[in-house]
Design a protein around this motif. Structure first.
Motif, PDB file in Angstrom:
ATOM      1  N   LYS A 170     -12.074  13.084 -19.036  1.00 44.83           N
ATOM      2  CA  LYS A 170     -13.100  14.135 -19.127  1.00 44.83           C
ATOM      3  C   LYS A 170     -12.491  15.536 -18.971  1.00 44.83           C
ATOM      4  N   SER A 171     -11.695  15.708 -17.918  1.00 44.40           N
ATOM      5  CA  SER A 171     -11.131  17.048 -17.667  1.00 44.40           C
ATOM      6  C   SER A 171     -10.165  17.453 -18.770  1.00 44.40           C
ATOM      7  N   THR A 172      -9.390  16.489 -19.237  1.00 44.91           N
ATOM      8  CA  THR A 172      -8.446  16.756 -20.329  1.00 44.91           C
ATOM      9  C   THR A 172      -9.202  17.188 -21.577  1.00 44.91           C
ATOM     10  N   ALA A 198     -17.720  21.200 -12.760  1.00 45.83           N
ATOM     11  CA  ALA A 198     -18.889  20.736 -12.001  1.00 45.83           C
ATOM     12  C   ALA A 198     -18.568  19.443 -11.259  1.00 45.83           C
ATOM     13  N   ASP A 199     -17.292  19.168 -11.067  1.00 46.81           N
ATOM     14  CA  ASP A 199     -16.863  17.954 -10.373  1.00 46.81           C
ATOM     15  C   ASP A 199     -16.414  18.341  -8.965  1.00 46.81           C
ATOM     16  N   GLU A 200     -17.119  17.819  -7.959  1.00 48.59           N
ATOM     17  CA  GLU A 200     -16.818  18.228  -6.589  1.00 48.59           C
ATOM     18  C   GLU A 200     -15.515  17.636  -6.056  1.00 48.59           C
ATOM     19  N   SER A 201     -14.905  16.718  -6.823  1.00 44.01           N
ATOM     20  CA  SER A 201     -13.701  16.058  -6.332  1.00 44.01           C
ATOM     21  C   SER A 201     -12.405  16.556  -6.976  1.00 44.01           C
ATOM     22  N   ASN A 202     -12.429  16.795  -8.278  1.00 45.16           N
ATOM     23  CA  ASN A 202     -11.129  17.077  -8.927  1.00 45.16           C
ATOM     24  C   ASN A 202     -10.537  18.399  -8.443  1.00 45.16           C
ATOM     25  N   LEU A 203      -9.233  18.473  -8.533  1.00 46.92           N
ATOM     26  CA  LEU A 203      -8.534  19.626  -7.960  1.00 46.92           C
ATOM     27  C   LEU A 203      -7.845  20.483  -9.004  1.00 46.92           C
ATOM     28  N   LEU A 259     -19.094  21.849 -19.690  1.00 46.62           N
ATOM     29  CA  LEU A 259     -19.117  21.446 -18.273  1.00 46.62           C
ATOM     30  C   LEU A 259     -18.355  20.151 -18.063  1.00 46.62           C
ATOM     31  N   ASP A 260     -17.345  20.211 -17.231  1.00 47.55           N
ATOM     32  CA  ASP A 260     -16.571  19.023 -16.855  1.00 47.55           C
ATOM     33  C   ASP A 260     -17.300  18.374 -15.665  1.00 47.55           C
ATOM     34  N   MET A 261     -17.931  17.229 -15.938  1.00 47.45           N
ATOM     35  CA  MET A 261     -18.787  16.600 -14.931  1.00 47.45           C
ATOM     36  C   MET A 261     -18.018  15.599 -14.073  1.00 47.45           C
TER      37      MET A 261
HETATM   38 MG   LIG Z   1     -11.782  15.071 -14.136  1.00 44.24          MG
END
Ligand SMILES: [Mg+2]
Ligand SMILES: Nc1ncnc2c1ncn2[C@@H]1O[C@H](COP(=O)(O)OP(=O)(O)OP(=O)(O)O)[C@@H](O)[C@H]1O
Length: 250
Positions: free
Chosen positions: A13-15, A36-41, A141-143
Motif C-alpha cells: 500500500k505505502s509503496t 493515515a496509517d497510525e503504525s507505519n514509520l 491516502l495510504d491507509m
Molecule cells: Mg504501509
C-alpha cells in the motif's frame, strides 16, 4: 479526487501510494499524500521527503485532539476537524515535500499503553469528509492494513478506492471483501496487482473481477532494494503509469 489505498498488511500500500503520487505530480497534478496509517514509520522516507510534525500533534497530541473534537467552536486550528478546508489550510510545519508531492501524516501510536487508534481513525474520517480539492488537486491516502477503516466508515468520504493485491489467497479474499463493502457505499473500487511474478498475474486475474484491475506492478528489484536499504523508491517502476488512468482517464 480523494483516493484511498487499501489492502492486506504488507501488500504494498505505502509503496503504491508513494509511486502513484509521484507519477501524478510528474503529470502536473497537485498531490497531497496523506499518511493515515497510525503504525507505519517510513512513508516520508519511501517518498524521499524529510520529517514533519504530525497533524495530531499540531492539535496538542492525543489529549488536545480529544478535547478539540468535543468542541463545536471553529477556532483556526480546529478548522480541519469541523469545517471544510483545503490543502493550503494545513499547518506548514505538518507538510513534508518531495518530487512535487506534499505529505501530511495524521497521527501515530508511539507509547506503550497510550490508547487505541480510534482517535486517529476519527481524525482520518473528519479529514477526508472536510477536505476540499480543486480540479487539479488529488489526495492519495495510504491507509492502515485491513478493514478497520471500513468498519469505521472512513472510506465513505473517498471518491475511489484502490485495493493493493499481492500474490496470496488471503489478499484476494480481502480484496473481494473490501470491494463488496465499498460497493455498498457506492464507491468505485479498483485493484492493483503488486509484486507479481511468474504465473501470479494469471492466477490473480482469474480469481478477481478482472474488469477492476487498473494496473499490474511486477516484483521489482529496485523497489525491493529501496525497501531493504531505506532509500527512496526508484523512478520508472513498471505499471505505475497505468494507475494514473484513474485520475486522468487515459
Ligand atoms: Mg504501509
Ligand atoms: N512491486 C514490488 N516489488 C518489490 N518489492 C516490493 C514491491 N512492492 C512492495 N515491495 C516491498 O514490500 C514491502 C512491503 O511494502 P509496503 O510497506 O509498501 O506494504 P504496506 O502494504 O504498506 O505494508 P503495511 O501493511 O505494513 O503498511 C516493502 O519492503 C517494499 O519495499
Amino acid at each position: 479526487m480523494k483516493i484511498l489505498i487499501c489492502g492486506k498488511g504488507g501488500s504494498g500500500k505505502s509503496t503504491v501510494a508513494a509511486l502513484f503520487s509521484r507519477e501524478l505530480a510528474r503529470r502536473g497534478k497537485k498531490v497531497l499524500l496523506v499518511d493515515a496509517d497510525e503504525s507505519n514509520l517510513g512513508l516520508n522516507r519511501v517518498l524521499g521527503a524529510g520529517d514533519a510534525q504530525l497533524l495530531m500533534d499540531s492539535f496538542g497530541g492525543r489529549p488536545g485532539l480529544k478535547e478539540k473534537m468535543k468542541k463545536t467552536g471553529l477556532e483556526a486550528p480546529i478548522a480541519v476537524l469541523n469545517q471544510p478546508f483545503t490543502p493550503a489550510d494545513l499547518p506548514v510545519n505538518c507538510l513534508a515535500e518531495a518530487h512535487g508531492v506534499r505529505l501530511v501524516a495524521l497521527g501515530k501510536i508511539r507509547n506503550l499503553g497510550e490508547g487505541c487508534a480510534c482517535m486517529i481513525g476519527a481524525l482520518a474520517k473528519r479529514f477526508l469528509e472536510n477536505l476540499r480539492l480543486a480540479e487539479d488537486e488529488v489526495a492519495v491516502l495510504d491507509m492502515e492494513a485491513g478493514v478497520e477503516h471500513f468498519g469505521r466508515g472512513v472510506v465513505k468520504g473517498a471518491d475511489a478506492l484502490v485495493c493493493v493485491v499481492d500474490p496470496s489467497r488471503e489478499s484476494v479474499l480481502l480484496a473481494g471483501r473490501m470491494a463488496g463493502m465499498a460497493e455498498g457505499a457506492g464507491l468505485p473500487v479498483h485493484f492493483v496487482l503488486n509484486r507479481v511474478r511468474g504465473r501470479a498475474a494469471d492466477v490473480l486475474t482469474e480469481a478477481l473481477d478482472s474488469s477492476r484491475i487498473l494496473a499490474v506492478i511486477p516484483d521489482t528489484p529496485g523497489v525491493f532494494e529501496a525497501g531493504l536499504s531505506g532509500e527512496p523508491l526508484p523512478d520508472g517502476v513498471e505499471g505505475v503509469a497505468e494507475l494514473c488512468r484513474l485520475v486522468t482517464g487515459c
